[in-house]
Design a protein around this motif. Structure first.
Motif, PDB file in Angstrom:
ATOM      1  N   ALA A 190      -7.513 -15.903  -3.531  1.00 17.24           N
ATOM      2  CA  ALA A 190      -6.401 -15.764  -4.474  1.00 17.24           C
ATOM      3  C   ALA A 190      -6.894 -15.243  -5.820  1.00 17.24           C
ATOM      4  O   ALA A 190      -6.257 -14.388  -6.444  1.00 17.24           O
ATOM      5  CB  ALA A 190      -5.682 -17.098  -4.644  1.00 17.24           C
ATOM      6  N   ALA A 191      -8.043 -15.753  -6.279  1.00 19.21           N
ATOM      7  CA  ALA A 191      -8.598 -15.298  -7.550  1.00 19.21           C
ATOM      8  C   ALA A 191      -9.053 -13.848  -7.450  1.00 19.21           C
ATOM      9  O   ALA A 191      -8.806 -13.037  -8.357  1.00 19.21           O
ATOM     10  CB  ALA A 191      -9.770 -16.195  -7.957  1.00 19.21           C
ATOM     11  N   ALA A 194      -6.116 -11.265  -7.330  1.00 23.05           N
ATOM     12  CA  ALA A 194      -5.101 -11.381  -8.387  1.00 23.05           C
ATOM     13  C   ALA A 194      -4.488 -10.026  -8.759  1.00 23.05           C
ATOM     14  O   ALA A 194      -3.261  -9.941  -8.953  1.00 23.05           O
ATOM     15  CB  ALA A 194      -5.694 -12.065  -9.617  1.00 23.05           C
ATOM     16  N   GLU A 197      -2.043  -9.140  -6.030  1.00 25.69           N
ATOM     17  CA  GLU A 197      -0.845  -9.976  -6.085  1.00 25.69           C
ATOM     18  C   GLU A 197       0.055  -9.574  -7.252  1.00 25.69           C
ATOM     19  O   GLU A 197       1.279  -9.712  -7.169  1.00 25.69           O
ATOM     20  CB  GLU A 197      -1.234 -11.450  -6.180  1.00 25.69           C
ATOM     21  N   GLU A 198      -0.549  -9.089  -8.313  1.00 24.35           N
ATOM     22  CA  GLU A 198       0.256  -8.585  -9.429  1.00 24.35           C
ATOM     23  C   GLU A 198       1.079  -7.375  -8.984  1.00 24.35           C
ATOM     24  O   GLU A 198       2.264  -7.247  -9.322  1.00 24.35           O
ATOM     25  CB  GLU A 198      -0.650  -8.210 -10.603  1.00 24.35           C
ATOM     26  N   HIS A 219      -4.622  -8.029 -14.767  1.00 25.80           N
ATOM     27  CA  HIS A 219      -5.818  -8.557 -14.153  1.00 25.80           C
ATOM     28  C   HIS A 219      -6.827  -7.440 -13.930  1.00 25.80           C
ATOM     29  O   HIS A 219      -6.474  -6.406 -13.349  1.00 25.80           O
ATOM     30  CB  HIS A 219      -5.497  -9.227 -12.806  1.00 25.80           C
TER      31      HIS A 219
END
Length: 222
Positions: A190-191, A194, A197-198, A219
């Motif tokens: 997830a990190a 990022a 996901e943005e 990010h």
């Protein structure tokens, strides 16, 4: 990559995002098709603007005459697709030493290697966010589609072409397994993803992000 500027668009074929289906459906209609070799088939935004856009310009197509579009997939599913592909027996045969064959590797090990910066070692090409970013860090495509929303991107392409094009289902892995990861690895993924996901947040609601070109991510992309 498929360039159809006469119809007002160019498709940058992101790896593991229906590139073969797009090629089969649109190839005969395109003014330019890059295929076979991965670095040609999967021309990214930076290579497109440096090498391909000038060629289209020579043919009389200015950059604002067409939209550059691409598909964006859930990043963990995208990585899982790479793992499934690398499990194929033909990968083991084609690469001789089988160093990038993942038949004996669990997905968790594969994913951990990827987020640790060993993507080239396990045979994964780049990352989805970088694929659509220009050298200055801005987004270089005009429109992003959610890979999963076939109704949206296929509908848009059919409208541009003015015909009911059929998109075959191609290169699906024969065996699909559930993605099982522990909480620590899920957090690391997830990190790492990022930026992806943005981007995903911009396409989730409607299946597309029109007017993406020139925008910037908050990010950083490693």
């Amino acid at each position: 990559m498929l360039a159809l500027p006469a119809h007002g668009f160019v498709v940058l074929s992101a790896p593991k995002c229906a590139s073969t289906a797009l090629e089969e459906a649109l190839g005969d209609r395109a003014e330019m098709v890059m295929r076979h070799h991965p670095r040609l088939k999967h021309v990214n935004v930076r290579a497109f603007h440096r090498y391909v856009a000038p060629l289209l310009g020579i043919a009389g197509y200015e950059r604002d005459d067409y939209e550059v579009v691409s598909l964006l997939r859930d990043p963990v599913d995208w990585l899982h697709s790479w793992w499934r592909y690398r499990q194929s027996p033909h990968v083991r045969q084609a690469e001789g030493d089988g160093s990038r064959w993942t038949g004996s590797m669990e997905f968790a090990e594969f994913a951990a290697a990827y987020v640790a910066g060993r993507g080239a070692e396990i045979g994964v090409l780049g990352r989805p966010a970088r694929f659509v970013l220009k050298q200055d860090g801005s987004i270089g495509v005009d429109r992003l589609f959610a890979y999963e929303r076939t109704d949206v991107w296929q509908g848009w392409l059919r409208e541009r072409l003015g015909e009911d094009v059929e998109f075959p289902v191609s290169n699906r892995s024969p065996v699909r397994t559930e993605i099982e990861l522990d909480d620590d690895l899920r957090a690391r993924l997830a990190a790492y993803f990022a930026p992806e996901e943005e981007l995903r947040a911009r396409v989730t609601a409607t299946g597309e992000w029109a007017g993406a070109r020139g925008s910037r991510l908050t990010h950083p992309v490693d």
